[in-house]
Design a protein around this motif. Structure first.
Motif, PDB file in Angstrom:
ATOM      1  N   GLU A 117       0.834  -1.205   0.000  1.00 17.56           N
ATOM      2  CA  GLU A 117       0.000   0.000   0.000  1.00 17.56           C
ATOM      3  C   GLU A 117       0.870   1.257   0.000  1.00 17.56           C
ATOM      4  N   ASP A 160       1.002   4.231  -3.066  1.00 16.87           N
ATOM      5  CA  ASP A 160       0.371   5.478  -2.620  1.00 16.87           C
ATOM      6  C   ASP A 160       0.913   6.638  -3.466  1.00 16.87           C
ATOM      7  N   HIS A 210      -4.468  10.103   7.369  1.00 19.07           N
ATOM      8  CA  HIS A 210      -5.244   9.296   6.415  1.00 19.07           C
ATOM      9  C   HIS A 210      -6.252   8.416   7.157  1.00 19.07           C
ATOM     10  N   GLU A 257      -3.042   0.931  -3.600  1.00 19.26           N
ATOM     11  CA  GLU A 257      -3.753   2.209  -3.489  1.00 19.26           C
ATOM     12  C   GLU A 257      -3.874   2.919  -4.835  1.00 19.26           C
ATOM     13  N   SER A 258      -3.200   2.387  -5.854  1.00 12.40           N
ATOM     14  CA  SER A 258      -3.310   2.911  -7.219  1.00 12.40           C
ATOM     15  C   SER A 258      -2.852   1.820  -8.165  1.00 12.40           C
ATOM     16  N   LYS A 301      -6.134   7.939  -3.119  1.00  5.90           N
ATOM     17  CA  LYS A 301      -5.917   6.517  -2.887  1.00  5.90           C
ATOM     18  C   LYS A 301      -7.227   5.762  -3.109  1.00  5.90           C
TER      19      LYS A 301
END
Length: 363
Positions: free
Chosen positions: A43, A47, A341, A73-74, A188
């Motif tokens: 993750e 990011d 976050h 996250e992408s 994200k």
């Protein structure tokens, strides 16, 4: 097992570390930073807020549970390079789809292991964030210094537009009455999931989208995303947010979005000494009096004195390690932001209530 090729890490202050190459063979440059999380390495790597940075993973073993398609996250790895003590080729999780070594190779990420990360992180804590270069192909330190001198400072660098979506797209239930326009400065995927899980229909707009374009979606509220780079170099984004605030609809900002909300109220931002990155940062909600353990990833902050002296802004959250400003809200408007976050994958989940509050505000 074959001996791994030697790799070199050079910091801009002249400090040199020697280690072993891992992942792609080559050279990588960026701002060095460290993450204290013991889990969630995939993750971290995906990011978008880490774009332009080379990350030290503090945990002694990274890669030991492999990689998995859903732990992202992408769509792509966003870090420029990776530094670790033990970067593991072997993994033990049955659900994993492959090894960290293959994953980094496939994504073109130059990495170095066998580094004493305790010494390195202590050095960064004392000296501050700076640029660095990793190479498994250049062996001369003087040549590395010449390459490193070409790398721009993170201060003054606008990077959000480089990781933003090129085209608007929609997620969630299209029949929902909860319609949220997301301004993508590096959002994200799990942030979007936290909104769609709560019944929202979300449309994600490019960083440079105009408010007029967003209004065609007829949103019930606006979300200002996280992202990389210096918020002080994002005048276009501040102007967009000022226009959004005139809509008098709910606005929620995270991380870079928090910094932009401050800038929209003439509160300056500043480059932190070495930033906050990890899964264990204690934050106090000064409204409720409760404390949260939070996930963080930022190298810039908002000026504490300017926040305190601004009559239009109320402080909602503070960092218990250094008293930095972690959350604000705009008086007289349904607009608030946090520096950390709250979606926090893989955890902790202490701060998910903020999404509940935003959705309730939108309703």
């Amino acid at each position: 097992m074959n001996k791994q090729p030697t790799a070199i890490l050079l910091l801009s202050d002249g400090t040199v570390f020697y280690g072993k190459s891992f992942g792609k063979r080559g050279t990588a440059t960026g701002e060095i930073c460290f993450n204290t999380g013991m889990t969630g390495y995939q993750e971290v790597f995906t990011d978008p807020s880490y774009y332009g940075q080379i990350v030290i993973m503090n945990n002694v073993h990274v890669g030991n549970y492999g990689v998995k398609d859903t732990d992202v996250e992408s769509a792509t790895v966003k870090i420029q390079g990776l530094i670790g003590r033990n970067l593991e080729e072997l993994y033990s999780r049955k659900q994993a789809k492959g090894s960290l070594e293959t994953y980094l190779n496939d994504n073109g990420i130059v990495s170095i292991e066998d580094i004493d990360t305790r010494v390195l992180v202590e050095h960064i804590r004392n000296a501050g964030a700076m640029n660095c270069i990793i190479s498994s192909e250049i062996t001369e330190v003087e040549q590395l210094k010449a390459e490193l001198a070409k790398v721009p400072s993170m201060k003054g660098l606008e990077l959000a537009s480089k990781v933003s979506t090129n085209e608007a797209y929609e997620v969630g239930n299209a029949d929902s009455q909860i319609k949220i326009a997301v301004v993508d400065y590096g959002v994200k995927s799990n942030i979007l999931k936290c909104m769609t899980d709560r019944g929202a229909h979300v449309k994600v707009f490019p960083a440079t989208a105009t408010v007029s374009e967003m209004k065609t979606f007829n949103p019930s509220g606006y979300f200002i995303s996280n992202g990389p780079g210096d918020p002080g170099a994002m005048g276009y984004a501040v102007d967009t947010l000022k226009e959004i605030l005139q809509e008098n609809k709910p606005v929620f900002g995270i991380c870079l979005g928090h910094q932009l909300l401050a800038l929209a109220h003439n509160i300056p931002t500043y480059k932190m000494h070495h930033g906050h990155r990890g899964l264990n940062h204690p934050v106090k909600n000064v409204i409720s009096g409760k404390c949260e353990i939070t996930t963080q990833n930022h190298g810039f902050g908002v000026d504490p004195e300017a926040v305190k002296n601004n009559p239009d802004i109320e402080i909602t959250h503070v960092n218990l390690n250094d008293n930095s400003i972690e959350g604000i809200r705009v008086k007289g408007k349904k607009a608030f932001s946090v520096q950390y976050h709250p979606e926090s994958f893989p955890g902790p989940h202490d701060s998910r209530y903020l999404f509940d509050e935003f959705i309730e505000m939108v309703k």
